[in-house]
Design a protein around this motif. Sequence first.
Motif, PDB file in Angstrom:
ATOM      1  N   GLU A 178     -10.408  89.702  12.526  1.00 26.40           N
ATOM      2  CA  GLU A 178     -11.067  90.324  11.609  1.00 26.40           C
ATOM      3  C   GLU A 178     -10.552  91.790  12.105  1.00 26.40           C
ATOM      4  O   GLU A 178     -10.413  92.759  11.250  1.00 26.40           O
ATOM      5  N   GLY A 179     -10.115  92.088  13.431  1.00 29.39           N
ATOM      6  CA  GLY A 179      -9.823  93.287  13.725  1.00 29.39           C
ATOM      7  C   GLY A 179      -9.672  93.398  15.183  1.00 29.39           C
ATOM      8  O   GLY A 179      -9.385  92.312  15.918  1.00 29.39           O
ATOM      9  N   MET A 203       2.307  89.567  14.086  1.00 31.66           N
ATOM     10  CA  MET A 203       1.232  90.427  13.740  1.00 31.66           C
ATOM     11  C   MET A 203       0.323  89.869  12.507  1.00 31.66           C
ATOM     12  O   MET A 203      -0.688  89.885  12.445  1.00 31.66           O
ATOM     13  N   ARG A 204       1.555  89.262  11.623  1.00 30.80           N
ATOM     14  CA  ARG A 204       0.786  88.464  10.290  1.00 30.80           C
ATOM     15  C   ARG A 204      -0.521  87.439  10.937  1.00 30.80           C
ATOM     16  O   ARG A 204      -1.312  87.544  10.004  1.00 30.80           O
ATOM     17  N   GLU A 205      -0.066  86.717  11.716  1.00 30.96           N
ATOM     18  CA  GLU A 205      -0.599  85.715  12.166  1.00 30.96           C
ATOM     19  C   GLU A 205      -2.079  86.216  12.627  1.00 30.96           C
ATOM     20  O   GLU A 205      -3.076  85.593  12.500  1.00 30.96           O
ATOM     21  N   LEU A 206      -1.970  87.440  13.540  1.00 30.71           N
ATOM     22  CA  LEU A 206      -3.375  87.862  14.146  1.00 30.71           C
ATOM     23  C   LEU A 206      -4.147  88.286  13.183  1.00 30.71           C
ATOM     24  O   LEU A 206      -5.397  87.984  13.275  1.00 30.71           O
ATOM     25  N   ARG A 207      -3.510  88.918  12.012  1.00 30.80           N
ATOM     26  CA  ARG A 207      -4.270  89.409  10.935  1.00 30.80           C
ATOM     27  C   ARG A 207      -4.993  88.401  10.420  1.00 30.80           C
ATOM     28  O   ARG A 207      -6.144  88.425   9.615  1.00 30.80           O
ATOM     29  N   GLU A 208      -4.396  87.156  10.212  1.00 29.69           N
ATOM     30  CA  GLU A 208      -4.883  85.896   9.558  1.00 29.69           C
ATOM     31  C   GLU A 208      -6.055  85.223  10.238  1.00 29.69           C
ATOM     32  O   GLU A 208      -6.996  85.027   9.881  1.00 29.69           O
ATOM     33  N   TRP A 235      -8.190  96.147  11.005  1.00 38.88           N
ATOM     34  CA  TRP A 235      -6.657  96.338  11.088  1.00 38.88           C
ATOM     35  C   TRP A 235      -6.493  97.364   9.919  1.00 38.88           C
ATOM     36  O   TRP A 235      -5.468  97.931   9.859  1.00 38.88           O
ATOM     37  N   ILE A 270       0.883  98.966  17.290  1.00 40.01           N
ATOM     38  CA  ILE A 270       0.245  98.485  16.160  1.00 40.01           C
ATOM     39  C   ILE A 270       0.118  99.295  15.164  1.00 40.01           C
ATOM     40  O   ILE A 270      -0.695  99.992  15.120  1.00 40.01           O
ATOM     41  N   ASP A 271       1.079  99.327  14.102  1.00 33.54           N
ATOM     42  CA  ASP A 271       0.922 100.569  13.021  1.00 33.54           C
ATOM     43  C   ASP A 271       0.935 101.593  13.771  1.00 33.54           C
ATOM     44  O   ASP A 271       1.763 102.118  14.369  1.00 33.54           O
TER      45      ASP A 271
END
Length: 237
Positions: free
Chosen positions: A9-10, A1-6, A237, A127-128
């Motif tokens: 943008e959303g 998930m961290r990679e997707l956030r990097e 995000w 996701i969250d």
Amino acid sequence: MRELRERFEGIRVVGDVHGDAEAFHIAVDGAVSERLFVIQLGDLTDGGSDAPGVLRRAFAMRAEGRGLFVLGNHDHKLRRALEGAPLRIEPNGLGRTLEQIEATKDAGTLRRRAVEEIGRAPAWLRIDQRLFVHGGFHPRMLHAAPPPDAGARKPEGLVPRALFGQVTSRMRENGYPERLHDWVDRIPQGFTIYCGHEMRSGNGRPLMQLGAAGGAAVFMDTGAGKGGHLSWVDLPW
């Protein structure tokens, strides 16, 4: 998930496509240009004019790491049909999809790819405080991971709810099972469920319904491939 956030943008959440390749290309191309990760809510095929085009784009999107599709009941049925299971095939739905696949130059390759990709599609994704599912929600989905092979075997456990929603044993006049939406009232406060499966909107836009427990459901199917159009929503995000 961290990679997707990097990388992104959303999220762009895309409703049922049902063979409308032109609209799906627009949705995915727009997500690429805006650096949004695509989550498509299942039912890629059956109804529209270019199921092969939709399948190819969905598979490429996943291979490129730009998005994924969750398992829908039409996807699950397509895989069974491609493996030779005896099924009732609607001429304007699955029948049209199978004809379109057979008419392609790479029909064999596309059939094998569809069996593989549908077989590993997630039945739901959390996701969250958001959960993405095709048909319907159950509170246990917030704490349980979907079976890794839900698309490759008979639905059991929570998977029938994910694919078909909440149904009774009765049939409606249109020939479809009677569906209930009691699950909306069981969504915990602060959580939002994004789902497809049925057209519930009266104005052509995704329908948001608030539940008794304080959560919300967003119904994304607005009729793509069935006389309506494809809808999507963009989320930070």
